[in-house]
Design a protein around this motif. Structure first.
Motif, PDB file in Angstrom:
ATOM      1  N   SER A   6      38.320  81.603  55.499  1.00 46.35           N
ATOM      2  CA  SER A   6      37.586  80.418  55.952  1.00 46.35           C
ATOM      3  C   SER A   6      38.500  79.203  55.985  1.00 46.35           C
ATOM      4  CB  SER A   6      36.385  80.149  55.056  1.00 46.35           C
ATOM      5  OG  SER A   6      35.467  81.217  55.176  1.00 46.35           O
ATOM      6  N   THR A  71      34.291  85.862  59.057  1.00 47.67           N
ATOM      7  CA  THR A  71      34.612  84.432  59.070  1.00 47.67           C
ATOM      8  C   THR A  71      33.888  83.740  60.218  1.00 47.67           C
ATOM      9  OG1 THR A  71      36.779  85.023  58.195  1.00 47.67           O
ATOM     10  CG2 THR A  71      36.520  82.782  59.027  1.00 47.67           C
ATOM     11  N   ASP A  72      32.968  82.868  59.882  1.00 47.68           N
ATOM     12  CA  ASP A  72      32.159  82.175  60.892  1.00 47.68           C
ATOM     13  C   ASP A  72      33.006  81.436  61.925  1.00 47.68           C
ATOM     14  OD1 ASP A  72      29.745  83.058  59.854  1.00 47.68           O
ATOM     15  OD2 ASP A  72      29.506  81.305  58.563  1.00 47.68           O
ATOM     16  N   ALA A  73      34.074  80.761  61.491  1.00 48.66           N
ATOM     17  CA  ALA A  73      34.919  80.010  62.427  1.00 48.66           C
ATOM     18  C   ALA A  73      35.562  80.932  63.457  1.00 48.66           C
ATOM     19  CB  ALA A  73      35.990  79.228  61.671  1.00 48.66           C
ATOM     20  N   GLN A  74      35.960  82.122  63.020  1.00 55.11           N
ATOM     21  CA  GLN A  74      36.552  83.084  63.953  1.00 55.11           C
ATOM     22  C   GLN A  74      35.512  83.553  64.968  1.00 55.11           C
ATOM     23  OE1 GLN A  74      39.678  83.256  64.082  1.00 55.11           O
ATOM     24  NE2 GLN A  74      40.632  84.269  62.356  1.00 55.11           N
ATOM     25  N   LEU A  75      34.301  83.847  64.502  1.00 51.50           N
ATOM     26  CA  LEU A  75      33.239  84.284  65.413  1.00 51.50           C
ATOM     27  C   LEU A  75      32.875  83.188  66.405  1.00 51.50           C
ATOM     28  CD1 LEU A  75      30.889  86.239  62.997  1.00 51.50           C
ATOM     29  CD2 LEU A  75      32.354  87.182  64.792  1.00 51.50           C
ATOM     30  N   ARG A  76      32.819  81.950  65.943  1.00 51.30           N
ATOM     31  CA  ARG A  76      32.532  80.834  66.869  1.00 51.30           C
ATOM     32  C   ARG A  76      33.604  80.749  67.941  1.00 51.30           C
ATOM     33  NH1 ARG A  76      31.143  78.320  62.079  1.00 51.30           N
ATOM     34  NH2 ARG A  76      33.122  77.189  62.012  1.00 51.30           N
ATOM     35  N   ARG A  79      33.205  83.606  70.480  1.00 49.26           N
ATOM     36  CA  ARG A  79      32.114  83.320  71.420  1.00 49.26           C
ATOM     37  C   ARG A  79      32.514  82.245  72.425  1.00 49.26           C
ATOM     38  NH1 ARG A  79      28.495  83.496  66.333  1.00 49.26           N
ATOM     39  NH2 ARG A  79      27.873  85.671  66.342  1.00 49.26           N
ATOM     40  N   SER A  92      26.730  87.847  63.148  1.00 52.62           N
ATOM     41  CA  SER A  92      26.581  86.561  62.469  1.00 52.62           C
ATOM     42  C   SER A  92      26.130  86.731  61.031  1.00 52.62           C
ATOM     43  CB  SER A  92      25.623  85.666  63.243  1.00 52.62           C
ATOM     44  OG  SER A  92      24.359  86.268  63.307  1.00 52.62           O
ATOM     45  N   ARG A  93      25.709  87.923  60.644  1.00 54.75           N
ATOM     46  CA  ARG A  93      25.276  88.149  59.267  1.00 54.75           C
ATOM     47  C   ARG A  93      26.356  88.774  58.403  1.00 54.75           C
ATOM     48  NH1 ARG A  93      20.592  90.416  61.793  1.00 54.75           N
ATOM     49  NH2 ARG A  93      21.319  92.450  61.143  1.00 54.75           N
ATOM     50  N   ARG A  95      29.320  89.248  56.080  1.00 56.76           N
ATOM     51  CA  ARG A  95      29.970  88.359  55.091  1.00 56.76           C
ATOM     52  C   ARG A  95      31.050  89.108  54.368  1.00 56.76           C
ATOM     53  NH1 ARG A  95      28.792  84.414  57.472  1.00 56.76           N
ATOM     54  NH2 ARG A  95      26.797  83.494  57.362  1.00 56.76           N
TER      55      ARG A  95
END
Length: 95
Positions: A6, A71-76, A79, A92-93, A95
Motif C-alpha cells: 500500500s 492493493t487497492d491503489a494497484q486495482l484502481r 481499472r 475489490s474484496r 485483502r
C-alpha cells in the motif's frame, strides 16, 4: 502491520509505466504469452495483477482476463488503464 505494498504502490506505478520492469518485459512476458497462444486459452486469471499490465498484454491475444490484487491503489490503476473492463466484485474484496 502493513504489507508494504500500500505504501509503495504509487512509486511502483510511476516507476514501471506500461512497459514493466526488465524481468517481466525482457524475460517473463515472451514465454508466458507464447504458452497462452499455444494452448488456445479463452480466459486467464492473473493473481497479483498489480496495475494490470500483463492482463492487458493477455487481452491483446483475445483472451478474457480477470485480475486480482490485494492493493487497492494497484486495482484502481488497473481499472483506469483499462476503462472498458468490467470490475470483478471479488477483486475489490481481496485483502
Amino acid at each position: 502491520m502493513s504489507d508494504g505494498w500500500s505504501e509503495s504502490a504509487a512509486a511502483w506505478i510511476a516507476e514501471l509505466g506500461e512497459a514493466g520492469d526488465f524481468g517481466r518485459s525482457a524475460v517473463l512476458d515472451a514465454p508466458m504469452l507464447a504458452r497462452l497462444r499455444e494452448r488456445g486459452f479463452r480466459q486467464a486469471l492473473d493473481i497479483g495483477c498489480g496495475e494490470g499490465r500483463f492482463c492487458r498484454r493477455i487481452q491483446d491475444l483475445g483472451v478474457e482476463t480477470i485480475g486480482i490484487d490485494p492493493t487497492d491503489a494497484q486495482l484502481r490503476q488497473a481499472r483506469a488503464r483499462d476503462p472498458g473492463a468490467s470490475p470483478s466484485p471479488a477483486a475489490s474484496r481481496v485483502r
